[in-house]
Enzyme design. Structure first.
Site, PDB file in Angstrom:
ATOM      1  N   ASP A  58       0.861  -1.171   0.000  1.00  0.00           N
ATOM      2  CA  ASP A  58       0.000   0.000   0.000  1.00  0.00           C
ATOM      3  C   ASP A  58       0.903   1.228   0.000  1.00  0.00           C
ATOM      4  OD1 ASP A  58       0.915   0.338   2.609  1.00  0.00           O
ATOM      5  OD2 ASP A  58      -1.070   0.293   3.531  1.00  0.00           O
TER       6      ASP A  58
ATOM      7  N   CYS B  43       3.347  -2.838   4.034  1.00  0.00           N
ATOM      8  CA  CYS B  43       2.495  -1.691   4.356  1.00  0.00           C
ATOM      9  C   CYS B  43       3.261  -0.875   5.393  1.00  0.00           C
ATOM     10  CB  CYS B  43       1.106  -2.130   4.842  1.00  0.00           C
ATOM     11  SG  CYS B  43       1.040  -2.958   6.445  1.00  0.00           S
ATOM     12  N   GLY B  44       2.623   0.062   6.051  1.00  0.00           N
ATOM     13  CA  GLY B  44       3.333   0.905   7.009  1.00  0.00           C
ATOM     14  C   GLY B  44       4.001   0.122   8.117  1.00  0.00           C
ATOM     15  N   THR B  45       3.254  -0.796   8.733  1.00  0.00           N
ATOM     16  CA  THR B  45       3.800  -1.605   9.828  1.00  0.00           C
ATOM     17  C   THR B  45       4.024  -3.059   9.431  1.00  0.00           C
ATOM     18  OG1 THR B  45       1.624  -2.241  10.646  1.00  0.00           O
ATOM     19  CG2 THR B  45       2.599  -0.221  11.569  1.00  0.00           C
TER      20      THR B  45
ATOM     21  N   HIS C 109      10.954 -23.348   9.837  1.00  0.00           N
ATOM     22  CA  HIS C 109      10.000 -24.001  10.724  1.00  0.00           C
ATOM     23  C   HIS C 109       8.551 -23.933  10.253  1.00  0.00           C
ATOM     24  CE1 HIS C 109      12.985 -23.272  14.272  1.00  0.00           C
ATOM     25  NE2 HIS C 109      13.488 -24.044  13.322  1.00  0.00           N
ATOM     26  N   ASN C 110       8.160 -22.842   9.588  1.00  0.00           N
ATOM     27  CA  ASN C 110       6.759 -22.637   9.210  1.00  0.00           C
ATOM     28  C   ASN C 110       6.509 -22.776   7.722  1.00  0.00           C
ATOM     29  OD1 ASN C 110       7.321 -19.993  11.367  1.00  0.00           O
ATOM     30  ND2 ASN C 110       6.092 -21.746  12.003  1.00  0.00           N
TER      31      ASN C 110
ATOM     32  N   ARG D  15       7.544   1.556   7.408  1.00  0.00           N
ATOM     33  CA  ARG D  15       7.847   2.593   8.395  1.00  0.00           C
ATOM     34  C   ARG D  15       8.588   2.018   9.598  1.00  0.00           C
ATOM     35  NH1 ARG D  15       1.783   4.489   7.592  1.00  0.00           N
ATOM     36  NH2 ARG D  15       2.070   5.743   5.708  1.00  0.00           N
TER      37      ARG D  15
ATOM     38  N   HIS E 142       7.813 -30.000  12.271  1.00  0.00           N
ATOM     39  CA  HIS E 142       7.349 -28.789  11.610  1.00  0.00           C
ATOM     40  C   HIS E 142       6.248 -29.101  10.606  1.00  0.00           C
ATOM     41  CE1 HIS E 142      10.385 -26.630  13.710  1.00  0.00           C
ATOM     42  NE2 HIS E 142      11.384 -27.251  13.093  1.00  0.00           N
TER      43      HIS E 142
END
Length: 144
Positions: A8, A65-67, A98-99, A109, A134
């Site tokens: 975004d 995105c920002g965070t 692992h995932n 940001r 896993h």
């Protein structure tokens, strides 16, 4: 490897740097936008990238995105997606090992370009361990 990209307005500037970095490394890119820093809604781009990865049109995805929080939440709504928000290199490596995370989210940001490129590189270079514990955990995550 084909990498789907989406962001975004809060992630636009960092995504431009990520794109150039990945082009320089020879990755094939699918850019789902946004194409400017004009305010827009992240779920639209998260879903496009997630559907491309889940549908086999891309091997991995990167969202910014920002965070990184909202865009990762939106991506994880798509079945088959394991999107991990990473703001450090260790987490990027661990989530692949692992995932078997197939989408990386970052905050434009939150992390600067130098660290972001190290995170991206580690995420894309690390293979899933395939260890049974896993595999079992991923199976449990995907159960309804």
């Amino acid at each position: 490897m084909i990498v789907a990209l989406g962001c975004d307005h809060g992630g636009y500037a960092l995504m431009q740097e990520v794109k150039e970095h990945l082009k320089g490394k020879g990755f094939e890119l699918r850019d789902f936008g946004t194409d400017s820093p004009v305010p827009t809604d992240y779920p639209f781009y998260a879903k496009k990238v997630a559907k491309a990865v889940a549908g086999g049109k891309a091997d991995k995805g990167i969202l910014i995105c920002g965070t990184g929080i909202g865009i990762s939440i939106a991506a994880n709504k798509v079945p088959g997606i394991r999107c991990a928000l990473c703001h450090d290199v260790f987490s990027a490596e661990a989530t692949r090992l692992h995932n078997d995370a197939n989408v990386l989210a970052m905050g434009g940001r939150v992390v600067g370009p130098g660290l972001a490129m190290m995170i991206v590189d580690k995420f894309l270079a690390t293979e899933f361990s395939g260890e049974e514990r896993h595999v079992n955990r991923i199976r449990q995550i995907e159960e309804n």
